[in-house]
Each structure stands twice: as structure tokens, then as C-alpha cells.
Scaffold this motif. Structure first.
Motif, PDB file in Angstrom:
ATOM      1  N   ALA A 199       0.868  -1.181   0.000  1.00 37.54           N
ATOM      2  CA  ALA A 199       0.000   0.000   0.000  1.00 37.54           C
ATOM      3  C   ALA A 199       0.906   1.233   0.000  1.00 37.54           C
ATOM      4  N   HIS A 200       1.701   1.355  -1.033  1.00 38.95           N
ATOM      5  CA  HIS A 200       2.704   2.415  -1.111  1.00 38.95           C
ATOM      6  C   HIS A 200       2.677   3.031  -2.506  1.00 38.95           C
ATOM      7  N   LYS A 201       3.535   3.986  -2.723  1.00 33.52           N
ATOM      8  CA  LYS A 201       3.524   4.707  -3.994  1.00 33.52           C
ATOM      9  C   LYS A 201       4.805   4.501  -4.792  1.00 33.52           C
ATOM     10  N   ILE A 202       5.310   3.277  -4.806  1.00 33.19           N
ATOM     11  CA  ILE A 202       6.426   3.018  -5.704  1.00 33.19           C
ATOM     12  C   ILE A 202       5.862   2.501  -7.024  1.00 33.19           C
ATOM     13  N   ALA A 203       6.661   2.553  -8.056  1.00 33.00           N
ATOM     14  CA  ALA A 203       6.172   2.336  -9.423  1.00 33.00           C
ATOM     15  C   ALA A 203       5.477   0.995  -9.635  1.00 33.00           C
ATOM     16  N   ILE A 204       5.927  -0.051  -8.965  1.00 31.69           N
ATOM     17  CA  ILE A 204       5.310  -1.359  -9.163  1.00 31.69           C
ATOM     18  C   ILE A 204       3.829  -1.324  -8.801  1.00 31.69           C
ATOM     19  N   GLU A 205       3.494  -0.557  -7.779  1.00 29.49           N
ATOM     20  CA  GLU A 205       2.102  -0.466  -7.336  1.00 29.49           C
ATOM     21  C   GLU A 205       1.341   0.632  -8.073  1.00 29.49           C
ATOM     22  N   GLU A 206       1.972   1.782  -8.235  1.00 27.75           N
ATOM     23  CA  GLU A 206       1.323   2.887  -8.955  1.00 27.75           C
ATOM     24  C   GLU A 206       0.977   2.460 -10.391  1.00 27.75           C
ATOM     25  N   GLY A 207       1.902   1.740 -11.029  1.00 25.73           N
ATOM     26  CA  GLY A 207       1.663   1.270 -12.393  1.00 25.73           C
ATOM     27  C   GLY A 207       0.509   0.292 -12.481  1.00 25.73           C
ATOM     28  N   ARG A 208       0.342  -0.493 -11.455  1.00 27.54           N
ATOM     29  CA  ARG A 208      -0.781  -1.443 -11.420  1.00 27.54           C
ATOM     30  C   ARG A 208      -2.100  -0.686 -11.453  1.00 27.54           C
ATOM     31  N   TYR A 209      -2.179   0.429 -10.725  1.00 26.73           N
ATOM     32  CA  TYR A 209      -3.408   1.226 -10.705  1.00 26.73           C
ATOM     33  C   TYR A 209      -3.655   1.908 -12.054  1.00 26.73           C
ATOM     34  N   ARG A 210      -2.596   2.173 -12.802  1.00 26.07           N
ATOM     35  CA  ARG A 210      -2.728   2.821 -14.114  1.00 26.07           C
ATOM     36  C   ARG A 210      -2.776   1.816 -15.259  1.00 26.07           C
ATOM     37  N   ASN A 211      -2.898   0.520 -14.930  1.00 30.10           N
ATOM     38  CA  ASN A 211      -2.901  -0.556 -15.927  1.00 30.10           C
ATOM     39  C   ASN A 211      -1.653  -0.536 -16.810  1.00 30.10           C
TER      40      ASN A 211
END
Length: 155
Positions: free
Chosen positions: A63-75
Motif C-alpha cells: 500500500a505504497h507509492k512506488i512504481a510497481i504499485e502505482e503502475g498497477r493502478y494505471r494498468n
């Protein structure tokens, strides 16, 4: 006696279902790396600093804002979730953030033992995040907190 057996059977089924769910979600890759038992983690008991506690808890459950997670939210394709904090052109995942990214070298020297940061490997990463050492847990939490603080101040 029979009631105890029934209660234990229900618990066992729940835990088996929980492990099965962990295997079915790609988002839980990192979580699976360090979560192998159905019990509270040691960091819950040993971190007194609330900010560090929340920072580590977010890190451990992605539940953080590194690219692996942020990119998942942006497909965004997984291979395109590149670290914007450095020029290594690597996927910014938890391993990269904790042990690789040059942007956090000084923080790493202060908070992460030399063994883990010298020629870091996935094996060393797993050893570090699975530690039961209260001191190492506190250091990881402190590193994570200050690295994100640094990251947010640069944006």
C-alpha cells in the motif's frame, strides 16, 4: 472435546483458504515473500514509533507509492514500471526500493546492515524482510519512513 475439534477444523480450513488466496493474486507477490505463517508479525509488537509502524505496514502489504504499485493502478505493463528516482532503468519494486536504488544510498548506509547492501540479492532481501531481530525491524521501518519522506520532498 468434540467442540474443540470442530473449532480447530474451522480454523484449519480458514488458514488453508487464506494460503490459497495468497497464491491466486499477483498483487500479493511481495506479501508472499515474507508471510508464511498465519500469525501476527513481530513488527506489530516491536515498533513504538507510529509513523515508522505505518510506513512499514504499508510497505509490507504493497500500500505504497512506488512504481510497481502505482503502475498497477494505471494498468501499466509490469516491465514499464521503471524507477523514476534513479537512472538504472529497473522496475521499481520493493526489492529495488529497499536495497538497490542509488537515490537512497546514504539512508541505506545508516539503517541497513552492510551485509544486505553489499552485492544485494533476492535471497538477502528475503532474509532481511523476514528477520525477527527487533533492531533490524526498527531499522527497516526507519529507512522506509525517511526514504519516502525524501522522495516526497523531491516531487
Amino acid at each position: 472435546m468434540i467442540l474443540n475439534d470442530i473449532v480447530q477444523r474451522i480454523k484449519d480450513q480458514y488458514i488453508q483458504n487464506w494460503f490459497s488466496q495468497l497464491e491466486n493474486y499477483a498483487k500479493l507477490n511481495t506479501y508472499r515473500t515474507f508471510k508464511s505463517t498465519f500469525e501476527p508479525e513481530k513488527y506489530i509488537r516491536c515498533l513504538n514509533n507510529r509513523c515508522h509502524f505505518y510506513s512499514l505496514a504499508r510497505f509490507r502489504c504493497s500500500a505504497h507509492k512506488i512504481a510497481i504499485e502505482e503502475g498497477r493502478y494505471r494498468n501499466q505493463e509490469r516491465n514499464n514500471r521503471i524507477c523514476q528516482q534513479c537512472n538504472l532503468h529497473m522496475i521499481e519494486n520493493e526489492y529495488h526500493f529497499l536495497l538497490i536504488c542509488p537515490s537512497y544510498t546514504e539512508l541505506r548506509k545508516t539503517h541497513i546492515h552492510r551485509y544486505y547492501r553489499t552485492w544485494p540479492t533476492i535471497t538477502k532481501y528475503k532474509l532481511l524482510i523476514n528477520t525477527n531481530s527487533e533492531m533490524k525491524i526498527r531499522n527497516i521501518a526507519t529507512y522506509r519512513y525517511h526514504a519516502f519522506k525524501k522522495r516526497n520532498s523531491q516531487q
